[in-house]
Design a protein around this motif. Structure first.
Motif, PDB file in Angstrom:
ATOM      1  N   ARG A 134       0.816  -1.209   0.000  1.00 45.74           N
ATOM      2  CA  ARG A 134       0.000   0.000   0.000  1.00 45.74           C
ATOM      3  C   ARG A 134       0.852   1.262   0.000  1.00 45.74           C
ATOM      4  O   ARG A 134       0.534   2.240  -0.669  1.00 45.74           O
ATOM      5  N   GLU A 158      -5.521   5.122   2.520  1.00 49.54           N
ATOM      6  CA  GLU A 158      -6.903   4.658   2.416  1.00 49.54           C
ATOM      7  C   GLU A 158      -7.341   4.541   0.962  1.00 49.54           C
ATOM      8  O   GLU A 158      -8.106   3.634   0.605  1.00 49.54           O
ATOM      9  N   ARG A 161      -5.957   1.343  -0.244  1.00 55.98           N
ATOM     10  CA  ARG A 161      -6.803   0.231   0.220  1.00 55.98           C
ATOM     11  C   ARG A 161      -8.045   0.094  -0.666  1.00 55.98           C
ATOM     12  O   ARG A 161      -8.439  -1.018  -1.027  1.00 55.98           O
TER      13      ARG A 161
END
Length: 205
Positions: A134, A158, A161
């Motif tokens: 990530r 995020e 993700r």
């Protein structure tokens, strides 16, 4: 270590990794044996244990190698686009690329993820490798968006993700219904408006 053995080690490791990917995809991670991997690679158990301590360690090496290859491929594709042509839709097209061989990797990583969900120690280790992926994806996405004149307004980790979830969820449906939903179709339809909503205009980098 003898000089010849030093030179052979990368080749041995690469052969074991490729054999493991094929064996895991064919038999499943849990059912595949070290003996099957060694037989397919053409090496002994001794060669295996001189490179990896377990099937889990071998999978994680595969995970990192796959992550590096995919991210490297993405960067190469973005770098091949002329600066004036690097728009958000062009970047989305790069993100939507799914190689045919990805199916084998999807089978392998999905089964290992299920294994990790059941095993807290495996989950902890896998999470560390997920975090590395990530971080690299977030960094690359931020850089590529800047070159396309966009800046993220959401947390890059995020967003990474979310992109991974969309990719993996889309592939799950595509591999079940390949004719109705070819790999990459969902991303091509929805990533551009999604990234538009998660970014703001900026000057090209």
């Amino acid at each position: 270590m003898p000089k010849g053995e030093t030179k052979r080690r990368p080749r041995t490791r690469a052969a074991l990794l490729q054999a493991a990917l094929e064996t895991f995809a064919e038999h499943g991670f849990r059912a595949a044996t070290i003996e099957q991997i060694c037989e397919r690679a053409g090496y002994t158990r001794g060669a295996f244990y001189s490179n990896f301590s377990s099937k889990e360690e071998l999978f994680l090496a595969l995970f990192d190698a796959h992550s590096d290859r995919i991210l490297g491929r993405m960067t190469d594709l973005v770098d091949s686009i002329a600066a004036e042509d690097l728009t958000l839709p062009a970047l989305v097209e790069v993100l939507c690329e799914i190689e045919p061989a990805e199916r084998d990797w999807y089978l392998v990583t999905t089964e290992f993820t299920l294994h990790a969900i059941r095993d807290p120690q495996a989950a902890w280790v896998l999470a560390r490798h997920d975090a590395r992926l990530r971080a690299e994806l977030a960094r690359a996405l931020t850089d590529h968006l800047a070159r396309a004149g966009r800046t993220l307004t959401a947390d890059p980790d995020e967003v990474a993700r979310l992109l991974i979830a969309i990719r993996e969820g889309g592939l799950a449906q595509s591999y079940v219904e390949p004719e109705q939903l070819p790999p990459g179709r969902l991303e091509r339809r929805f990533l551009a408006p999604l990234l538009t909503a998660l970014t703001t205009e900026s000057g090209p980098a």
